[in-house]
Enzyme design. Structure first.
Site, PDB file in Angstrom:
ATOM      1  N   CYS A  52       0.814  -1.214   0.000  1.00  0.00           N
ATOM      2  CA  CYS A  52       0.000   0.000   0.000  1.00  0.00           C
ATOM      3  C   CYS A  52       0.852   1.270   0.000  1.00  0.00           C
ATOM      4  O   CYS A  52       2.042   1.255   0.299  1.00  0.00           O
ATOM      5  CB  CYS A  52      -0.948   0.002   1.192  1.00  0.00           C
ATOM      6  SG  CYS A  52      -0.111   0.216   2.761  1.00  0.00           S
ATOM      7  N   CYS A  54       0.761   3.812   2.063  1.00  0.00           N
ATOM      8  CA  CYS A  54       1.285   4.259   3.350  1.00  0.00           C
ATOM      9  C   CYS A  54       2.527   3.475   3.751  1.00  0.00           C
ATOM     10  O   CYS A  54       3.363   3.974   4.503  1.00  0.00           O
ATOM     11  CB  CYS A  54       0.227   4.252   4.440  1.00  0.00           C
ATOM     12  SG  CYS A  54      -0.481   2.687   4.866  1.00  0.00           S
TER      13      CYS A  54
END
Length: 143
Positions: A52, A54
């Site tokens: 992802c 993040c």
């Protein structure tokens, strides 16, 4: 190897290397997780890596900067969604913590002493995450 696995390998290889090039040992099987953790002495920072945004923009950069300031005895990583058995084996060592990736586990003398879930990564700035990890590591490692 099927086309999907080959495609995913190409995507995640640089994500893996971002940590292994910084000195992290990648644990890719349940056996490697259990073998490593069963006799682990001292402190460890364990990253549950992820594909992802993040993880890419926050977790991996913050972790690399934090361990440049305060280095635990061991740097370890598993890759959620890729090395599923290894990730499950790691999570089995702290069943009271809900699955979360990316995340960071701080281990000391054979047990989990601190955990940073995704919720404390995705809504923060990289420097906030790094400073948080430095503070925790300083208390655990004693530097």
């Amino acid at each position: 190897m099927n086309a999907y696995d080959e495609y995913m390998r190409g995507i995640v290889t640089p994500m893996r290397e971002e940590l292994t090039n910084a000195g992290f040992t990648e644990l890719t099987t349940a056996e490697s997780v259990d073998e490593t953790l069963k006799d682990l002495k001292g402190s460890a920072l364990i990253v549950i890596n992820s594909v992802c945004g993040c993880a890419a923009g926050l977790a991996r950069p913050a972790v690399r900067e934090a361990v440049a300031e305060v280095k635990p005895d061991h740097l370890l990583t598993v890759f959620a969604g890729q090395d599923k058995e290894a990730t499950e084996a790691l999570r089995a060592h702290f069943p009271e913590i809900p699955p979360s990736s990316p995340s960071v586990a701080i281990w000391n003398d054979g047990k989990l002493v601190y955990f940073v879930p995704r919720e404390q990564i995705e809504n923060f700035q990289k420097d906030q995450i790094k400073d948080h990890l430095v503070d925790v590591l300083t208390n655990v490692v004693g530097q």
